[in-house]
Design a protein around this motif. Structure first.
Motif, PDB file in Angstrom:
ATOM      1  N   ASP A  20       6.693  -8.270   1.493  1.00 45.49           N
ATOM      2  CA  ASP A  20       6.175  -6.936   1.797  1.00 45.49           C
ATOM      3  C   ASP A  20       5.810  -6.169   0.524  1.00 45.49           C
ATOM      4  OD1 ASP A  20       6.488  -7.413   4.489  1.00 45.49           O
ATOM      5  OD2 ASP A  20       8.420  -6.384   4.639  1.00 45.49           O
ATOM      6  N   PRO A  64       1.620  -7.317  -3.994  1.00 42.74           N
ATOM      7  CA  PRO A  64       0.313  -6.642  -3.938  1.00 42.74           C
ATOM      8  C   PRO A  64      -0.601  -7.302  -2.906  1.00 42.74           C
ATOM      9  CG  PRO A  64       0.985  -6.986  -6.205  1.00 42.74           C
ATOM     10  CD  PRO A  64       1.969  -7.740  -5.367  1.00 42.74           C
ATOM     11  N   ASP A  65      -1.406  -6.489  -2.244  1.00 43.95           N
ATOM     12  CA  ASP A  65      -2.245  -6.988  -1.152  1.00 43.95           C
ATOM     13  C   ASP A  65      -3.147  -8.131  -1.594  1.00 43.95           C
ATOM     14  OD1 ASP A  65      -1.097  -5.152   0.513  1.00 43.95           O
ATOM     15  OD2 ASP A  65      -2.766  -3.729   0.441  1.00 43.95           O
ATOM     16  N   ASP A  66      -3.727  -8.022  -2.781  1.00 46.10           N
ATOM     17  CA  ASP A  66      -4.656  -9.059  -3.219  1.00 46.10           C
ATOM     18  C   ASP A  66      -3.932 -10.375  -3.493  1.00 46.10           C
ATOM     19  OD1 ASP A  66      -3.337  -7.980  -5.422  1.00 46.10           O
ATOM     20  OD2 ASP A  66      -5.070  -8.182  -6.774  1.00 46.10           O
ATOM     21  N   ARG A  67      -2.722 -10.284  -4.023  1.00 48.04           N
ATOM     22  CA  ARG A  67      -1.966 -11.514  -4.289  1.00 48.04           C
ATOM     23  C   ARG A  67      -1.537 -12.173  -2.984  1.00 48.04           C
ATOM     24  NH1 ARG A  67       3.856 -12.006  -7.414  1.00 48.04           N
ATOM     25  NH2 ARG A  67       4.026 -14.289  -7.273  1.00 48.04           N
ATOM     26  N   ARG A  68      -1.088 -11.357  -2.030  1.00 52.27           N
ATOM     27  CA  ARG A  68      -0.674 -11.911  -0.737  1.00 52.27           C
ATOM     28  C   ARG A  68      -1.863 -12.537  -0.025  1.00 52.27           C
ATOM     29  NH1 ARG A  68       2.231  -7.983   0.879  1.00 52.27           N
ATOM     30  NH2 ARG A  68       0.616  -6.828   1.979  1.00 52.27           N
ATOM     31  N   ALA A  69      -3.020 -11.877  -0.061  1.00 56.68           N
ATOM     32  CA  ALA A  69      -4.218 -12.423   0.579  1.00 56.68           C
ATOM     33  C   ALA A  69      -4.645 -13.728  -0.084  1.00 56.68           C
ATOM     34  CB  ALA A  69      -5.352 -11.397   0.517  1.00 56.68           C
TER      35      ALA A  69
END
Length: 246
Positions: free
Chosen positions: A73, A76-81
């Motif tokens: 959670d 960072p959004d870009d790393r998770r994506a």
């Protein structure tokens, strides 16, 4: 054989047609057995799964990882994506999985019993390692070497999957794989099916994760868990593991 007299607390159902089930297992090396536990025991285990401290279990770049949900959670959004994109790319042609897990047998073998809300799951671990359950496995399969079971709780949410594999692993002494299902309600349309693969490239058979059903199959056997649909009405909940020889 009577499956009564299981571990204290949880117990197997008493009305199983063991001879008939054994004949079915002999034909295909796998079984779907509804109503495996007493109804009240199955309800208790299902409720206990709501208290499990889940982590994310996945493969990335050929390695397996268990990641705390709060760590994901906070990513960072870009790393998770990017991680998800890489997993999906690897899943197109190779072995890949993603689901939530809780390694029950690791905790039990380390003497780390929590009790309380998790006690029905700890009782289930005791049950699958009891003479009653292992004796039932022997009666169903004709295999006399079944000595113990490991166990983990699993939760498949929308998008989760387990690609094709056969469970064979050198030095693990796996005789059979098992899945105890505790999803309150499920539709075929929601995915999450335990699918067995035929030599012709088609699905030979598939099991819906029916509440209070035991699935058992001989190792090795090619199979997968189909991806849970984005519109599924809830998570797919189970306790899974392998029945092993010493």
């Amino acid at each position: 054989m009577s499956p009564a007299g299981a571990a204290e607390g949880l117990a197997l159902a008493k009305d199983l047609d063991v001879p008939g089930l054994a004949r079915a297992f002999a034909r295909q090396g796998r079984l779907h057995i509804p109503g495996i536990l007493r109804p009240a025991d199955a309800q208790a285990v299902g409720a206990a799964l709501a208290a499990v401290p889940w982590h994310r279990s996945l493969t990335a770049a050929g390695k397996s990882y268990d990641i705390a949900l709060e760590t994901l959670d906070a990513m960072p959004d870009d790393r998770r994506a990017g991680m998800i994109q890489a997993m999906h790319a690897a899943a197109r042609e190779g072995f890949q999985y993603q689901f939530d897990a809780w390694r029950l047998s690791d905790l039990m073998e380390a003497g780390q019993r929590a009790g309380g809300a998790l006690s029905p799951l700890e009782g289930l671990y005791d049950l699958v390692n009891s003479p009653a359950f292992l004796g039932l496995i022997g009666a169903l399969t004709g295999e006399t070497r079944a000595a113990y079971c490991d166990a983990q709780a699993t939760r498949y949410r929308p998008g989760d999957f387990l690609n094709t594999h056969d469970d064979e692993a050198e030095g693990k002494h796996r005789l059979f794989a098992y899945v105890l299902n505790f999803t309150p309600r499920w539709r075929i349309d929601w995915g999450g099916l335990l699918a067995f693969h035929g030599p012709d490239g088609h699905v030979a058979e598939a099991y819906v994760p029916t509440f209070n059903a035991l699935n058992i199959f001989r190792v090795p056997q090619p199979h997968s868990v189909t991806q849970v649909a984005s519109f599924a009405g809830g998570p797919r909940l189970s306790v899974t593991g392998w029945i092993r020889e010493r």
